[in-house]
Each structure stands twice: as C-alpha cells, then as structure tokens.
Write a protein that holds these residues in place. Structure first.
Motif, short mmCIF file in Angstrom:
data_model
loop_
_atom_site.label_atom_id
_atom_site.label_comp_id
_atom_site.label_asym_id
_atom_site.label_seq_id
_atom_site.Cartn_x
_atom_site.Cartn_y
_atom_site.Cartn_z
N LEU A 101 0.83 -1.21 0.00
CA LEU A 101 0.00 0.00 0.00
C LEU A 101 0.86 1.26 0.00
O LEU A 101 0.53 2.25 -0.67
CB LEU A 101 -0.95 -0.01 1.21
N ALA A 105 0.80 4.13 -2.89
CA ALA A 105 0.60 5.54 -2.56
C ALA A 105 1.72 6.39 -3.14
O ALA A 105 1.49 7.49 -3.68
CB ALA A 105 0.52 5.71 -1.05
N ALA A 108 1.16 6.73 -6.86
CA ALA A 108 0.04 7.64 -7.14
C ALA A 108 0.48 9.09 -6.96
O ALA A 108 0.12 9.97 -7.77
CB ALA A 108 -1.14 7.31 -6.23
N GLU A 109 1.27 9.35 -5.94
CA GLU A 109 1.76 10.72 -5.73
C GLU A 109 2.69 11.14 -6.86
O GLU A 109 2.65 12.29 -7.33
CB GLU A 109 2.48 10.81 -4.38
#
Length: 121
Positions: A101, A105, A108-109
């Motif tokens: 996860l 993340a 995605a950033e």
C-alpha cells in the motif's frame, strides 16, 4: 397520621398510615380485596377474620412464587455476568500488505506530480 377507609371483601376498615403513604395503602388494600372477592363469590358469606386470613394467605402464596422466580432470575443473571467476555479475533494485517500500500501511494503521488507538471506546461 392520615386514616383511610379501605374496602376489602365488601367490608370497610379504618386504617392509619404515614403521611404521603396513602397511595401504597390503597394499592395494598386493592390487592387484598382482589383476593377476597373470589373467596366471597365461591364460599358466600365468611367471617371477617377468616376472609382476611384466606385472602392474606393467597397473596402470600403469590408473593412466595414471585420471590422464588426472582431468586432464580438473579442467580441466572449472576451466572451470565460471571462468564468471560467473548473477544473477537482481530485479523492481523501482514507487513507485506502495508508495504504494498505504501508503494502504491508513492506511485500515485508521483503520477499526480507528473500530471501537475504537464498541466502547467
């Protein structure tokens, strides 16, 4: 000290009670009268003492039955309260899921940052 007239088995009785306790006396007299009425209906005219004795005994019998039931219910409640509290197993999240996860993340950033750069340009 207030004095009330209560009717039990069709007979009036003068009874004294503490101030403010009149409603309790009326309630108790009504309960005794509720036991006396069927006796009079079944047996006809009874001597006052016998009518009161029989009605009182019938009421005492009902009270004893309620006390027995209350004792059993209290024992059952105590038994239930003494049981250990059931705990739910909470699943443990494996460390690799947390790591995955965190990677998602971060990606995605990074993608969001690239999109912002392209929008500015």
């Amino acid at each position: 000290m207030p004095e009330l007239e209560v009717m039990i088995g069709g007979k009036g009785f003068q009874v004294a009670c503490q101030a403010g306790e009149e409603h309790f006396l009326r309630s108790a007299a009504a309960m005794l009268d509720a036991e006396a009425q069927p006796l009079i209906a079944q047996l006809g005219r009874l001597p006052e003492a016998k009518m009161l004795l029989m009605a009182g005994l019938m009421l005492a019998d009902k009270t004893a039955a309620v006390e027995d039931e209350l004792r059993l219910l209290r024992a059952r409640v105590a038994e239930l309260e003494a049981r250990p509290v059931a705990t739910r197993d909470v699943p443990v999240v494996p460390p690799q899921v947390t790591e995955t996860l965190a990677e998602i993340a971060a990606r995605a950033e990074a993608m969001a940052a690239k999109v912002e750069e392209q929008v500015r340009a």
